[in-house]
Design a protein around this motif. Sequence first.
Motif, mmCIF file in Angstrom:
data_model
loop_
_atom_site.group_PDB
_atom_site.id
_atom_site.type_symbol
_atom_site.label_atom_id
_atom_site.label_comp_id
_atom_site.label_asym_id
_atom_site.label_seq_id
_atom_site.Cartn_x
_atom_site.Cartn_y
_atom_site.Cartn_z
ATOM 1 N N ALA A 19 1.081 -1.216 0.145
ATOM 2 C CA ALA A 19 -0.045 0.019 0.094
ATOM 3 C C ALA A 19 0.902 1.245 -0.114
ATOM 4 O O ALA A 19 0.536 2.299 -0.582
ATOM 5 C CB ALA A 19 -0.900 -0.103 1.270
ATOM 6 N N ALA A 20 2.011 1.036 0.738
ATOM 7 C CA ALA A 20 2.704 2.196 0.787
ATOM 8 C C ALA A 20 3.523 2.506 -0.543
ATOM 9 O O ALA A 20 3.721 3.781 -1.007
ATOM 10 C CB ALA A 20 4.137 2.155 1.942
ATOM 11 N N GLU A 39 4.465 6.002 14.188
ATOM 12 C CA GLU A 39 3.271 5.267 13.494
ATOM 13 C C GLU A 39 3.122 5.761 12.053
ATOM 14 O O GLU A 39 2.738 4.975 11.266
ATOM 15 C CB GLU A 39 2.086 5.399 14.276
ATOM 16 C CG GLU A 39 2.114 4.992 15.731
ATOM 17 C CD GLU A 39 0.832 5.467 16.575
ATOM 18 O OE1 GLU A 39 0.216 4.420 17.059
ATOM 19 O OE2 GLU A 39 0.660 6.705 16.466
ATOM 20 N N ALA A 40 3.388 7.135 11.793
ATOM 21 C CA ALA A 40 3.176 7.708 10.358
ATOM 22 C C ALA A 40 4.308 7.072 9.714
ATOM 23 O O ALA A 40 4.093 6.617 8.493
ATOM 24 C CB ALA A 40 3.390 9.066 10.464
ATOM 25 N N SER A 41 5.401 6.907 10.134
ATOM 26 C CA SER A 41 6.633 6.357 9.305
ATOM 27 C C SER A 41 6.358 5.019 9.074
ATOM 28 O O SER A 41 6.596 4.627 7.740
ATOM 29 C CB SER A 41 7.906 6.315 10.192
ATOM 30 O OG SER A 41 8.163 7.955 10.524
ATOM 31 N N GLU A 42 5.670 4.115 9.956
ATOM 32 C CA GLU A 42 5.518 2.806 9.675
ATOM 33 C C GLU A 42 4.434 2.618 8.551
ATOM 34 O O GLU A 42 4.509 1.827 7.422
ATOM 35 C CB GLU A 42 4.925 2.079 10.720
ATOM 36 C CG GLU A 42 4.600 0.537 10.722
ATOM 37 C CD GLU A 42 3.971 -0.049 11.662
ATOM 38 O OE1 GLU A 42 3.869 -1.243 11.784
ATOM 39 O OE2 GLU A 42 3.515 0.577 12.623
ATOM 40 N N ARG A 43 3.348 3.482 8.326
ATOM 41 C CA ARG A 43 2.327 3.386 7.341
ATOM 42 C C ARG A 43 2.923 3.918 6.233
ATOM 43 O O ARG A 43 2.418 3.907 4.920
ATOM 44 C CB ARG A 43 1.017 4.421 7.927
ATOM 45 C CG ARG A 43 0.343 3.794 8.803
ATOM 46 C CD ARG A 43 -0.962 4.485 9.084
ATOM 47 N NE ARG A 43 -1.849 3.740 9.869
ATOM 48 C CZ ARG A 43 -2.898 3.025 9.490
ATOM 49 N NH1 ARG A 43 -2.843 2.675 8.156
ATOM 50 N NH2 ARG A 43 -3.601 2.320 10.197
ATOM 51 N N ALA A 83 13.470 8.289 11.435
ATOM 52 C CA ALA A 83 14.862 9.224 11.049
ATOM 53 C C ALA A 83 14.945 9.468 9.861
ATOM 54 O O ALA A 83 15.190 10.782 9.311
ATOM 55 C CB ALA A 83 16.021 8.391 11.502
ATOM 56 N N THR A 84 14.620 8.822 8.652
ATOM 57 C CA THR A 84 14.499 8.914 7.378
ATOM 58 C C THR A 84 13.444 9.703 6.993
ATOM 59 O O THR A 84 13.798 10.820 6.219
ATOM 60 C CB THR A 84 14.285 7.631 6.588
ATOM 61 O OG1 THR A 84 15.446 6.628 6.791
ATOM 62 C CG2 THR A 84 14.370 7.814 4.943
#
Length: 338
Positions: free
Chosen positions: A216-217, A248-252, A258-259
Amino acid sequence: MQRVGVLVELPRVLREHGADPDQVLMEVGVAASLLSDPDNHIPMIQVCDLAACCAEATGQDGFWMKLGTEVRLHHMGVIGELMSCASNLREALADLVMLHPRYAEGGGPYLMNWGDDALLIGYRLHLPHRRGATHMARGAVSFGFHLVQQLSGATAREVLVSLPPPTDRTPYAGIFGAAKLRFGAHHFGLVYDREALQTPMQAADPAVRQGRLAAAAQWLQSQQPDLGERVMRVLVPSVLAGGISLAEASERLGTTPATLVRDLRRQGTSFRKLLNRTRFEMAGQFLLDTRMSIAEVAATLGYSEISAFNRFFAGIGGAPPAEWRAMAMQAAAPAPQP
């Protein structure tokens, strides 16, 4: 634009209700071939007109709600695949709101805390004066109601309808069963209580979900290459429903905190700035698309003082919310007929 999705069933449902689908589609200028594939798209204005024409052709004001009952998981594409393996209903609803902007422009769902133990999934249409707008909104509520039942078996505690009470509620009862109907609400939407939100999806699978989150990403990136816009689409589901962390936003988004921070800095922005932009976007939509007061919009966004909300809104929008709303509504009003 609006993804076709469940509209592939429209010709059949029209025929079942005694209407000629070819004639209805011709009246609004929609090619019948577009309804052969759920992944095709139709301009939102034409979809609104189509909703109104279907009601007129069948003589049924609730026709678009009936169409909403036809939704099946396979109509949902990428979103349905991700929702189906969520750990619970709340997570699945967040998936829907996050990815839906890639399916439709001009309308979509949002999440909002409702009291102490419930969650509203509402629907907003940014064409409030368009012919067929209320048909679209009611159809979306029916669509969500039946999609959730298929995914988890959960039933909404309340069904909100931002219209005066009808003389005959029978069509609504036929669509929403025993769920409590509340007319004259500020929103079109569904309210689910805490127990329902914790209901696991029937196909919940953490391992499968990780793979589908990554897919999905990638799909989201291909559809919306700008990183800032992708972050905002992740933030929208949570701004009104308890917030979301950087992690949580990074995971989605299929990356690391950090990135994400580094990439946003390269674009001259930050997670905090995008969060504020998202709050402003939601505030503007409520001011224009609902009958909520300034105080209610402020409280919905977590402001205890209207003055603080006014300063926040004016700092981004260039005018206090009351003045902004008046100007926006004047600009959106239909032109007078000669």
